[in-house]
Design a protein around this motif. Sequence first.
Motif, short mmCIF file in Angstrom:
data_model
loop_
_atom_site.label_atom_id
_atom_site.label_comp_id
_atom_site.label_asym_id
_atom_site.label_seq_id
_atom_site.Cartn_x
_atom_site.Cartn_y
_atom_site.Cartn_z
N CYS A 1 0.86 -1.18 0.00
CA CYS A 1 0.00 0.00 0.00
C CYS A 1 0.90 1.23 0.00
CB CYS A 1 -0.91 0.00 1.22
SG CYS A 1 -2.19 1.28 1.16
N ASP B 1 2.47 5.14 -0.14
CA ASP B 1 2.13 6.48 0.32
C ASP B 1 1.86 7.32 -0.92
OD1 ASP B 1 1.58 8.46 2.02
OD2 ASP B 1 3.63 8.81 2.71
N MET C 1 -7.70 7.61 4.03
CA MET C 1 -6.31 7.91 4.39
C MET C 1 -5.89 7.08 5.61
SD MET C 1 -4.69 11.60 5.52
CE MET C 1 -5.80 11.72 6.94
N SER D 1 -1.78 6.11 5.51
CA SER D 1 -1.06 7.22 4.89
C SER D 1 -1.22 8.48 5.72
CB SER D 1 -1.59 7.44 3.47
OG SER D 1 -0.94 8.52 2.85
N HIS D 2 -0.44 9.51 5.38
CA HIS D 2 -0.60 10.81 6.03
C HIS D 2 -1.13 11.85 5.05
CE1 HIS D 2 3.45 10.85 4.26
NE2 HIS D 2 3.31 12.16 4.17
N ARG D 3 -1.53 11.39 3.85
CA ARG D 3 -2.14 12.28 2.87
C ARG D 3 -3.45 11.68 2.39
NH1 ARG D 3 3.19 12.04 0.44
NH2 ARG D 3 4.42 13.92 0.90
N GLU E 1 4.23 7.33 -4.51
CA GLU E 1 5.35 8.23 -4.21
C GLU E 1 6.66 7.47 -4.22
OE1 GLU E 1 5.84 10.16 -0.22
OE2 GLU E 1 5.46 11.94 -1.44
#
Length: 480
Positions: free
Chosen positions: A293, A295, A390, A395-397, A480
Amino acid sequence: MTAESPQGHAETVRLWSLTEDTLIEAGDDGSLVAITWWGEYEFPGAADGVRESLGRLALGPVSMANLAVPGQAAGSDQWRLSLRKILTRLSGSVVHSLALNDGRGPVLSAIPVTQFPVFPDRPLPPGRQVRLSRFTALRADEGALLAESPGARYKVALFRPPAIAIASALASPATVEQLAETTGVPVPVVADVVEFLVAAGVVLLGDAEGRFIEHGDPDTAIWSHDDLMFHARSRTWQKGPPPDPGVGRTGAEPPVVKPVTAGPTFPLPRPDPLALPDRDPTLTALLETDLACPDFSERPLSARQIGEFLFRTARVRSVGPAHLPGGPAHEASQRPYFSVACLYELEIYVGINRCTDLAPGIYHYDPLWHTLTLINDDAAVLDNLLDMAMIAAGSHRRPSALLTMTARMARIAWVLGGAAYATTLLHLGALQQVFSLAARAMGLAAHAVPVDSGDRVDRALKLEWPAEVSVGECVLDFPE
């Protein structure tokens, strides 16, 4: 009030019957054929009186003592032995009932849900505790209270107050004597009812130390009640609930594609299918790539990319007739992912967060016309869905896009009946796999996320629950 014998003691009566869908036919050669839910059984050379007894059992609950056959010699048990052998072979169609001798019908009945169940006939050890299995559920069903457990070979219909009171008092461990004191039902009746519930498998019998088989069992500890019940019921097209497929055919056949006219519609770009193989990786390369998964980046998607992704994974290629073997004909479609009988009950909603050509909002995808229709432009609602995705993705986004899959249950239940929801989850898995492969071929990342939605997703998509229900999510972005 319980019935009493002439000696003043409450009494129960054991009864037997055949399930309502069992048909008994006699051949010219004296053989019998039983046509049941599980198949046909032939019994050559059945003893005299067996046919009459089976016919009586097909009419409803009756005691073995009342299955007397005219013309049989006193004390002759040949036909009874033959009958018991046949009933043992037909155990998946034999209903066991318990009644009080007041002529008012069964107190409870154990109805088989497997083909070859065994109904033990042995008394409870004195002083032992009993309780409901943690997997047992009680629900209303056609005037009775139905006790079901995914591990039980029978479901139990509780018809009269004594049985209902006893079953309802078994949430915590208790002895027969304690149950009698709690419910006010005589001890002999409580003992017989509890023995019946234990034999059916919906109530557990503790050991001499008061422990139950589910205590510390690692095999059952990993299962929740809901998951194990769903597994057990979705792996067989059982009688009763879930409904027969024909129940869903009361009106017109549900349409192949859901009509949506809620808001403005945006045509999506279509790629050239003939040009795709020249730039795509091979299937082997895609399948052999390790998955994780990712980011997500801050790069926005384009309408061209969203259009190509949905075109490659979910568009309608054609519409035409189809049918299951022995099933009803229906209008079907061809799409890139697998669906039983080409039913395609899944709908796709796209939550747009970052896109160069489309405003943020929640859109419905029309796979026939390859368009997006805006159904909800409330920013707070969209942000709530994106935040859930999110968190689920670790994730942090927030992702650039969130795809939510729903199921129009009438579309699939119309053909598959009780197997509908389990089949829908199979279809969801097939679609998620196609999402993943297509995204990687395009240099994107699509990943299924386990969103804890409650009713938030259904409200955000303005679904008419339970006619249409959300079943899964997938995030789409640049890795990313």
